[in-house]
Structure formats: C-alpha cells, structure tokens
Write an enzyme that holds these catalytic residues in place. Structure first.
Site, PDB file in Angstrom:
ATOM      1  N   LYS A  13       0.832  -1.208   0.000  1.00  0.00           N
ATOM      2  CA  LYS A  13       0.000   0.000   0.000  1.00  0.00           C
ATOM      3  C   LYS A  13       0.866   1.257   0.000  1.00  0.00           C
ATOM      4  O   LYS A  13       0.652   2.173  -0.785  1.00  0.00           O
ATOM      5  CB  LYS A  13      -0.927   0.021   1.227  1.00  0.00           C
ATOM      6  CG  LYS A  13      -1.848  -1.175   1.345  1.00  0.00           C
ATOM      7  CD  LYS A  13      -2.740  -1.102   2.571  1.00  0.00           C
ATOM      8  CE  LYS A  13      -2.023  -1.177   3.907  1.00  0.00           C
ATOM      9  NZ  LYS A  13      -1.337  -2.469   4.163  1.00  0.00           N
ATOM     10  N   ARG A  89      -9.888   0.902   8.270  1.00  0.00           N
ATOM     11  CA  ARG A  89      -9.680  -0.543   8.382  1.00  0.00           C
ATOM     12  C   ARG A  89     -10.616  -1.230   9.343  1.00  0.00           C
ATOM     13  O   ARG A  89     -10.376  -2.373   9.728  1.00  0.00           O
ATOM     14  CB  ARG A  89      -8.224  -0.914   8.603  1.00  0.00           C
ATOM     15  CG  ARG A  89      -7.542  -0.398   9.784  1.00  0.00           C
ATOM     16  CD  ARG A  89      -6.125  -0.047   9.436  1.00  0.00           C
ATOM     17  NE  ARG A  89      -5.121  -1.051   9.625  1.00  0.00           N
ATOM     18  CZ  ARG A  89      -3.892  -0.926   9.125  1.00  0.00           C
ATOM     19  NH1 ARG A  89      -3.573   0.103   8.386  1.00  0.00           N
ATOM     20  NH2 ARG A  89      -3.006  -1.808   9.370  1.00  0.00           N
ATOM     21  N   ARG A 128      11.935  -5.420   4.956  1.00  0.00           N
ATOM     22  CA  ARG A 128      11.573  -4.007   4.796  1.00  0.00           C
ATOM     23  C   ARG A 128      12.357  -3.087   5.723  1.00  0.00           C
ATOM     24  O   ARG A 128      12.597  -3.400   6.886  1.00  0.00           O
ATOM     25  CB  ARG A 128      10.088  -3.790   5.059  1.00  0.00           C
ATOM     26  CG  ARG A 128       9.777  -2.294   5.018  1.00  0.00           C
ATOM     27  CD  ARG A 128       8.360  -1.931   5.091  1.00  0.00           C
ATOM     28  NE  ARG A 128       7.694  -2.465   6.264  1.00  0.00           N
ATOM     29  CZ  ARG A 128       6.392  -2.451   6.391  1.00  0.00           C
ATOM     30  NH1 ARG A 128       5.639  -1.960   5.436  1.00  0.00           N
ATOM     31  NH2 ARG A 128       5.830  -2.939   7.469  1.00  0.00           N
ATOM     32  N   ARG A 161      10.917  -1.667  11.112  1.00  0.00           N
ATOM     33  CA  ARG A 161       9.812  -1.281  11.987  1.00  0.00           C
ATOM     34  C   ARG A 161       9.675  -2.256  13.147  1.00  0.00           C
ATOM     35  O   ARG A 161       9.838  -3.449  12.963  1.00  0.00           O
ATOM     36  CB  ARG A 161       8.501  -1.248  11.170  1.00  0.00           C
ATOM     37  CG  ARG A 161       8.181   0.154  10.687  1.00  0.00           C
ATOM     38  CD  ARG A 161       7.096   0.200   9.662  1.00  0.00           C
ATOM     39  NE  ARG A 161       5.865  -0.490  10.038  1.00  0.00           N
ATOM     40  CZ  ARG A 161       4.787  -0.529   9.259  1.00  0.00           C
ATOM     41  NH1 ARG A 161       4.789   0.076   8.088  1.00  0.00           N
ATOM     42  NH2 ARG A 161       3.716  -1.176   9.654  1.00  0.00           N
ATOM     43  N   ARG A 172      -1.127  -9.106  12.870  1.00  0.00           N
ATOM     44  CA  ARG A 172      -1.635  -8.086  11.929  1.00  0.00           C
ATOM     45  C   ARG A 172      -2.426  -8.755  10.806  1.00  0.00           C
ATOM     46  O   ARG A 172      -3.457  -8.236  10.375  1.00  0.00           O
ATOM     47  CB  ARG A 172      -0.471  -7.262  11.374  1.00  0.00           C
ATOM     48  CG  ARG A 172       0.050  -6.224  12.382  1.00  0.00           C
ATOM     49  CD  ARG A 172       1.481  -5.812  12.114  1.00  0.00           C
ATOM     50  NE  ARG A 172       1.660  -5.138  10.853  1.00  0.00           N
ATOM     51  CZ  ARG A 172       2.838  -5.051  10.214  1.00  0.00           C
ATOM     52  NH1 ARG A 172       3.915  -5.588  10.741  1.00  0.00           N
ATOM     53  NH2 ARG A 172       2.914  -4.431   9.069  1.00  0.00           N
TER      54      ARG A 172
HETATM   55  P1  AP5 Z   1       4.848  -1.573   1.842  1.00  0.00           P
HETATM   56  O1  AP5 Z   1       4.557  -0.697   0.674  1.00  0.00           O
HETATM   57  O2  AP5 Z   1       5.565  -1.001   3.007  1.00  0.00           O
HETATM   58  O3  AP5 Z   1       3.535  -2.363   2.294  1.00  0.00           O
HETATM   59  P2  AP5 Z   1       2.264  -1.844   3.118  1.00  0.00           P
HETATM   60  O4  AP5 Z   1       1.057  -2.488   2.532  1.00  0.00           O
HETATM   61  O5  AP5 Z   1       2.271  -0.361   3.227  1.00  0.00           O
HETATM   62  O6  AP5 Z   1       2.565  -2.551   4.503  1.00  0.00           O
HETATM   63  P3  AP5 Z   1       2.422  -2.015   6.005  1.00  0.00           P
HETATM   64  O7  AP5 Z   1       3.176  -2.961   6.873  1.00  0.00           O
HETATM   65  O8  AP5 Z   1       2.751  -0.566   6.094  1.00  0.00           O
HETATM   66  O9  AP5 Z   1       0.891  -2.216   6.225  1.00  0.00           O
HETATM   67  P4  AP5 Z   1       0.144  -2.224   7.575  1.00  0.00           P
HETATM   68  O10 AP5 Z   1      -1.246  -2.032   7.142  1.00  0.00           O
HETATM   69  O11 AP5 Z   1       0.412  -3.417   8.398  1.00  0.00           O
HETATM   70  O12 AP5 Z   1       0.820  -1.031   8.400  1.00  0.00           O
HETATM   71  P5  AP5 Z   1       0.393   0.467   8.680  1.00  0.00           P
HETATM   72  O13 AP5 Z   1       1.591   1.290   8.722  1.00  0.00           O
HETATM   73  O14 AP5 Z   1      -0.736   0.876   7.812  1.00  0.00           O
HETATM   74  O15 AP5 Z   1       5.702  -2.830   1.250  1.00  0.00           O
HETATM   75  C1  AP5 Z   1       6.250  -3.819   2.116  1.00  0.00           C
HETATM   76  C2  AP5 Z   1       7.637  -4.224   1.590  1.00  0.00           C
HETATM   77  O16 AP5 Z   1       7.489  -4.887   0.338  1.00  0.00           O
HETATM   78  C3  AP5 Z   1       8.614  -3.057   1.346  1.00  0.00           C
HETATM   79  O17 AP5 Z   1       9.895  -3.456   1.695  1.00  0.00           O
HETATM   80  C4  AP5 Z   1       8.522  -2.802  -0.176  1.00  0.00           C
HETATM   81  O18 AP5 Z   1       9.740  -2.309  -0.703  1.00  0.00           O
HETATM   82  C5  AP5 Z   1       8.200  -4.199  -0.699  1.00  0.00           C
HETATM   83  N1  AP5 Z   1       7.305  -4.192  -1.860  1.00  0.00           N
HETATM   84  C6  AP5 Z   1       6.149  -3.469  -1.987  1.00  0.00           C
HETATM   85  N2  AP5 Z   1       5.548  -3.737  -3.160  1.00  0.00           N
HETATM   86  C7  AP5 Z   1       6.339  -4.649  -3.792  1.00  0.00           C
HETATM   87  C8  AP5 Z   1       6.245  -5.334  -5.067  1.00  0.00           C
HETATM   88  N3  AP5 Z   1       5.203  -5.139  -5.888  1.00  0.00           N
HETATM   89  N4  AP5 Z   1       7.216  -6.211  -5.381  1.00  0.00           N
HETATM   90  C9  AP5 Z   1       8.270  -6.453  -4.524  1.00  0.00           C
HETATM   91  N5  AP5 Z   1       8.413  -5.834  -3.327  1.00  0.00           N
HETATM   92  C10 AP5 Z   1       7.461  -4.947  -2.965  1.00  0.00           C
HETATM   93  O19 AP5 Z   1      -0.185   0.335  10.160  1.00  0.00           O
HETATM   94  C11 AP5 Z   1       0.664   0.005  11.222  1.00  0.00           C
HETATM   95  C12 AP5 Z   1      -0.132  -0.122  12.509  1.00  0.00           C
HETATM   96  O20 AP5 Z   1      -0.722   1.145  12.847  1.00  0.00           O
HETATM   97  C13 AP5 Z   1      -1.327  -1.090  12.465  1.00  0.00           C
HETATM   98  O21 AP5 Z   1      -0.925  -2.434  12.719  1.00  0.00           O
HETATM   99  C14 AP5 Z   1      -2.193  -0.522  13.583  1.00  0.00           C
HETATM  100  O22 AP5 Z   1      -1.694  -0.873  14.844  1.00  0.00           O
HETATM  101  C15 AP5 Z   1      -2.020   0.976  13.405  1.00  0.00           C
HETATM  102  N6  AP5 Z   1      -2.998   1.535  12.469  1.00  0.00           N
HETATM  103  C16 AP5 Z   1      -2.759   2.056  11.236  1.00  0.00           C
HETATM  104  N7  AP5 Z   1      -3.885   2.463  10.654  1.00  0.00           N
HETATM  105  C17 AP5 Z   1      -4.902   2.199  11.525  1.00  0.00           C
HETATM  106  C18 AP5 Z   1      -6.299   2.359  11.478  1.00  0.00           C
HETATM  107  N8  AP5 Z   1      -6.919   2.877  10.401  1.00  0.00           N
HETATM  108  N9  AP5 Z   1      -7.017   1.967  12.566  1.00  0.00           N
HETATM  109  C19 AP5 Z   1      -6.415   1.455  13.662  1.00  0.00           C
HETATM  110  N10 AP5 Z   1      -5.096   1.246  13.769  1.00  0.00           N
HETATM  111  C20 AP5 Z   1      -4.328   1.613  12.698  1.00  0.00           C
HETATM  112 MG    MG Z   2       2.461   0.979   4.829  1.00  0.00          MG
END
Ligand code: AP5
Ligand code: MG
Length: 214
Positions: A13, A89, A128, A161, A172
């Site tokens: 994402k 989410r 990552r 992270r 997660r």
């Molecule tokens: P990346 O682009 O970082 O993936 P991502 O989908 O953004 O993964 P996240 O871990 O950020 O998602 P998440 O939803 O768990 O975390 P968030 O920060 O939102 O890609 C991952 C890796 O793969 C990278 O190394 C990249 O280079 C590689 N890659 C990407 N695409 C690729 C491809 N096509 N081919 C090869 N490699 C590739 O949330 C974190 C925490 O915050 C949550 O767990 C929760 O506790 C809290 N939180 C956030 N939002 C909310 C909400 N709305 N409500 C409640 N709690 C929340």
């Molecule tokens: Mg992310």
C-alpha cells in the site's frame, strides 16, 4: 484523485501510494505513518498508539477517526484530493469516512483492494526498512537504498519497523482478516472496489491502478 488503498500488511500500500502520489502530485494519507510520527515525537497520541501498534493491534476507532478527519478537512487536501493508505480498516471507520466526505462534498472515486499470498507478504515484510524522517520504503533485496542504512531521499537513517516481527506480523494478518476484510465488502456493495493483483512487480501494479483510474 480521491482513492483508498486497502489490503493486508506488507502487500505494498505504502509503495503504491508513493508511486501514485509522486507522479500525480496527490498527497497520501497513511494512518500508520501518521501514528509513527506521533510516536517519534513522543506525543500523548503517539504514546497511546504505541501500546497497540507494538502488539499488532488496531488503535481504537475514536482517536483514529478523529485524527484522520482532521487531516481530510485540511483545505489543502480538499483541493488536491488524497490517497488513503491504511484507513479505513474497520467498518466503523468506513462509516465515519462516508459521513466526513459527504459533509465535505467529496465523494470517493475508487477503492483499490490489493492482494498477494501470505508467503509473499511475509518475505516482503522480513526485509523491509523505512525512513524515520520521510517514510520512504525500502527492501533489503528488492529495493535497497543506495547508501546502506540511509535514505536516498533525505539521507536520514532507515530502520526496521518494531511491528515487523514474526509474531506481530501474524497478529496483523489475523486482524486484517477479521476487521478489515469486511471493509472491502462494504465498498464492494457501493460498487467502488477494484481488485488488484499486487504480487507482481511494483511498477506493473502501479500501471494497473493508473490505467483503471484513467
Ligand atoms: P509496503 O509498501 O511497506 O507495504 P504496506 O502495505 O504499506 O505494509 P504495512 O506494513 O505498512 O501495512 P500495515 O497495514 O500493516 O501497516 P500500517 O503502517 O498501515 O511494502 C512492504 C515491503 O514490500 C517493502 O519493503 C517494499 O519495498 C516491498 N514491496 C512493496 N511492493 C512490492 C512489489 N510489488 N514487489 C516487490 N516488493 C514490494 O499500520 C501500522 C499499525 O498502525 C497497524 O498495525 C495498527 O496498529 C495501526 N494503524 C494504522 N492504521 C490504523 C487504522 N486505520 N485503525 C487502527 N489502527 C491503525
Ligand atoms: Mg504501509
């Protein structure tokens, strides 16, 4: 552009939000990234969010909705549009977002539901690294930074992270299935969801989203 990127942890994402945002000049609003900045700045919100994030749990709906509503009401965002990454989410968050956007007169255009198999997700998250300052995303194998340990964009340190540990990743993924999968159905019923195979190369995924959007 007013779109949502939704999908399991590590599906890409943030990577797609950066590609779309960078090339289209539309800011991405990542709830996870906003929380990480609050944690870094040691604010009250950051300290509270950290307790949940470190266990892979969701931060409570009330504070999350309030935080994102404030961002969405920013006049700059109202003008430019947005790419939402990681919000909403839960169905409760999706309901609130509908109300906020109706109030602003800014309907959503699309919801891109990114998917990839679990093994791929785990391997993406295992290597990552993220920039502590600008949030740029790297991977030790598929997207290493030019200077090891430092961001190509702003030269700040890049780190693993704290929630990218095997147990936390499992939690997660579980929460995604339980709380966030119903959000995809919510938008399917509104005819807004487009399913995107995110297991391919990041550029291919990006082109797919862009051609659908245009
Ligand atoms: P990346 O682009 O970082 O993936 P991502 O989908 O953004 O993964 P996240 O871990 O950020 O998602 P998440 O939803 O768990 O975390 P968030 O920060 O939102 O890609 C991952 C890796 O793969 C990278 O190394 C990249 O280079 C590689 N890659 C990407 N695409 C690729 C491809 N096509 N081919 C090869 N490699 C590739 O949330 C974190 C925490 O915050 C949550 O767990 C929760 O506790 C809290 N939180 C956030 N939002 C909310 C909400 N709305 N409500 C409640 N709690 C929340
Ligand atoms: Mg992310």
């Amino acid at each position: 552009m007013r779109v949502i990127l939704i999908g399991p942890p590590g599906v890409g994402k943030g990577t797609q939000a950066a590609l779309l945002g960078g090339r289209k000049g539309v800011p991405s609003l990542s709830s996870g990234e906003i929380f990480r900045r609050e944690i870094e700045a040691q604010t009250d919100l950051g300290r509270m969010a950290q307790r949940y994030i470190s266990h892979g749990e969701l931060v409570p709906n009330g504070v999350t909705i309030e935080m994102m509503a404030k961002r969405l009401r920013d006049p700059e965002i109202r003008r430019s549009g947005f790419i939402l990454d990681g919000f909403p989410r839960t169905v409760r968050q999706a309901d609130s977002l509908q109300e906020i956007l109706a109030d602003l007169g800014l309907p959503l255009q699309r919801v891109y539901s990114l998917y990839a198999p679990d093994e791929l997700i785990v391997s993406r998250l295992s290597g990552r690294m993220g920039c502590t300052k600008c949030g740029a995303i790297y991977h030790s194998l598929s997207k290493p930074s030019t200077r090891e340990g430092y961001c190509d964009v702003c030269n700040s340190p890049i780190v693993v992270r704290t929630d990218d540990q095997p147990d936390t990743i499992r939690e997660r993924l579980r929460i995604f299935r339980e709380e966030t999968a119903p959000v995809i159905e919510f938008y399917e019923e509104l005819g807004l969801t487009r399913v995107i195979d995110a297991s391919r190369d990041a550029e291919e995924v990006y082109k797919d989203i862009l051609s659908e959007l245009e």
